[in-house]
Scaffold this active site. Sequence first.
Site, short mmCIF file in Angstrom:
data_model
loop_
_atom_site.label_atom_id
_atom_site.label_comp_id
_atom_site.label_asym_id
_atom_site.label_seq_id
_atom_site.Cartn_x
_atom_site.Cartn_y
_atom_site.Cartn_z
N HIS A 103 -7.33 -2.77 9.83
CA HIS A 103 -8.61 -3.44 9.59
C HIS A 103 -9.39 -3.59 10.90
CE1 HIS A 103 -6.10 -5.73 6.29
NE2 HIS A 103 -6.33 -4.48 5.93
N GLU A 144 0.83 -1.22 0.00
CA GLU A 144 0.00 0.00 0.00
C GLU A 144 0.86 1.27 0.00
OE1 GLU A 144 -2.82 -0.64 -0.78
OE2 GLU A 144 -3.58 -2.42 0.26
N HIS A 148 -2.74 2.50 8.26
CA HIS A 148 -3.85 1.72 7.70
C HIS A 148 -4.03 0.45 8.51
CE1 HIS A 148 -6.29 -0.67 5.03
NE2 HIS A 148 -5.32 -1.53 4.82
N HIS A 178 -12.98 -3.08 3.62
CA HIS A 178 -11.55 -3.43 3.75
C HIS A 178 -10.96 -2.90 5.06
CE1 HIS A 178 -7.29 -3.65 1.82
NE2 HIS A 178 -7.18 -3.43 3.10
N GLU A 228 -17.77 12.44 22.32
CA GLU A 228 -16.58 13.18 21.91
C GLU A 228 -16.19 13.01 20.45
OE1 GLU A 228 -13.55 12.95 24.92
OE2 GLU A 228 -14.92 13.84 26.36
#
Length: 270
Positions: free
Chosen positions: A141, A116, A139, A210, A169
């Site tokens: 999951h 990525e 990144h 994803h 919040e």
Amino acid sequence: MKDIMNAPFITEMRKTTANMYRLGWDERNGGNISYLLEEKEVLTYLDGTNVLRTIPLGFDATMLAGKYFVVTGTGKYFKNVEDAPEMNLGVLRIAKDGQNAELLWGFADGGKFTSEFPAHLMSHMARLSVDPENRVVMHCHPTHTLAMNYVHPLNEKEVTHTLWQMCTECIVVFPDGVGVLPWMLCGTNEIGEATAEKMKEFRLVIWGMHGIYGVGKTMDEAFGLIETVEKAAQVYMLTAHLPRVNIIRDDELQVLAEAFGVKYRKDFLG
Ligand code: 13P
Ligand code: ZN
């Protein structure tokens, strides 16, 4: 030259990946982090003229030429970073031509940066254009965020609004909302370009079915954004099938945002 194993940026990467693994956000090789470093700091640990390998990027990163990053490796497990950083992380510099990465340390088993990396570097470029202090792209999951993708409309307004309603919040932590991309093939320049486009507007971007991207000036900011979304998504998933008795109303969200003085997406209310 100081020992890179004592470098604060390596310690941060080890601790953060371990945390993310324990939270269940990064099964197997899921997830990746890239962290923009100061040249001055890197060169106290590494000889900048000693390039171990040159790895093609496959896209143009001229805007980042000469910049240093520490990044997780492709196929590497977050659970293993803490004990074997040199195998699972790399420190690299974007070459002058903007087409290659020059590896200075790490990826010791012949590995390379995350698949990525296009989304990471393109996101760095996009964020730096709106926030010159941005340093981290993360990144992962996260379970409940991902679960929510399957049962909730996948558009920015509705996703952001629902998340804001789940914890008081939220609107204070991410008043700029959450960008959303539909399901797309990961690891490509195309998803990188689409992510970067969203990053001009958002610090959080959901990749449909994803995972999620979070960015920030520090590891804590990127982590905290994702953590807050994940918490809200968890509350949503714990309650979505139950009768809704109470709710944080839009006028209350507005009061909150105003009390905390945050510039929020007014168009995401109502
Ligand atoms: P990498 O192992 O290449 O970092 O890929 C993991 C991932 O989360 C893909 O989106
Ligand atoms: Zn992923």
